[in-house]
Design a protein around this motif. Structure first.
Motif, PDB file in Angstrom:
ATOM      1  N   GLU A  60      21.100  -6.041  82.071  1.00 14.70           N
ATOM      2  CA  GLU A  60      20.915  -6.411  80.663  1.00 14.70           C
ATOM      3  C   GLU A  60      22.244  -6.303  79.906  1.00 14.70           C
ATOM      4  O   GLU A  60      22.568  -7.155  79.079  1.00 14.70           O
ATOM      5  N   ALA A  61      23.018  -5.277  80.213  1.00 19.95           N
ATOM      6  CA  ALA A  61      24.334  -5.116  79.580  1.00 19.95           C
ATOM      7  C   ALA A  61      25.276  -6.244  80.015  1.00 19.95           C
ATOM      8  O   ALA A  61      26.039  -6.770  79.200  1.00 19.95           O
ATOM      9  N   GLU A  64      24.847  -9.384  78.079  1.00 22.13           N
ATOM     10  CA  GLU A  64      25.386  -9.374  76.726  1.00 22.13           C
ATOM     11  C   GLU A  64      26.877  -9.683  76.655  1.00 22.13           C
ATOM     12  O   GLU A  64      27.449  -9.763  75.573  1.00 22.13           O
TER      13      GLU A  64
END
Length: 192
Positions: A60-61, A64
């Protein structure tokens, strides 16, 4: 005295040539040579344990990371899991990482060719005492991982990959200089 997982050596040329010829599976289950994924531009490849649980927050990081920042660096970002290809679409939707940039290596041949031969389930190094507490955030993360992975898609259970397989991060690319790698690692080199 704490022990750590021994670092493996940087793959030699023979290992790299072998790795570049190996195939992984894309989001549709089609075979793709690893070489075709990394050729022609700087490519950051993140090998994860499975296409379900523990690396969810990490991926998820990665999702981003701003596309313009990658474009400015002339780089692309790819994730490879050691499971089957079937969970890729769901994993992409869950993490926000583009499924088209996620691949599967169910045989783990690519992992092995690049020196990722370590399998480890235990979280506490030998000789250290395991801490017997569970923080609220650890509990929430564990519940979210199970909910967003196996419970959300029970038909994918068993296809996520070997949870004991440790991953790794690599940067491949043409004209990649040591100073670039050090910069990525946060090491500033002052010219002498």
């Amino acid at each position: 005295m704490a022990t750590t997982i021994p670092a493996t050596e940087i793959p030699d040329n023979k290992s790299l040539k072998t790795a570049l010829k190996l195939e992984v599976l894309d989001v549709e289950g089609k075979k793709v040579s690893f070489g075709s994924i990394v050729e022609g531009q700087k490519t950051i490849v993140v090998f994860i344990r499975t296409l379900f649980h523990s690396p969810l927050m990490y991926v998820e990081a990665l999702a981003e990371v701003p596309a313009p920042a990658l474009q400015t660096a002339g780089a692309k970002l790819v994730v490879i899991g050691c499971g089957e290809w079937n969970p890729i679409q769901s994993y992409g939707e869950t993490t926000g990482f583009p499924a088209s940039q996620i691949y599967a290596d169910p045989t783990r041949a690519l992992y092995r060719a690049l020196g990722m031969n370590i399998e480890k389930l235990e979280g506490t190094p030998k000789g250290e005492q395991r801490k017997s507490y569970l923080t609220k955030s650890m509990f929430v993360n564990a519940v979210q991982s199970v909910w967003r992975g196996p419970l959300k898609n029970p038909s994918l259970i068993g296809k996520q990959g070997n949870i004991s397989q440790l991953g790794g991060d690599f940067v491949f690319g043409p004209d990649l200089e040591v100073k670039d790698l050090l910069k990525v690692a946060g090491v500033e080199v002052v010219a002498s």
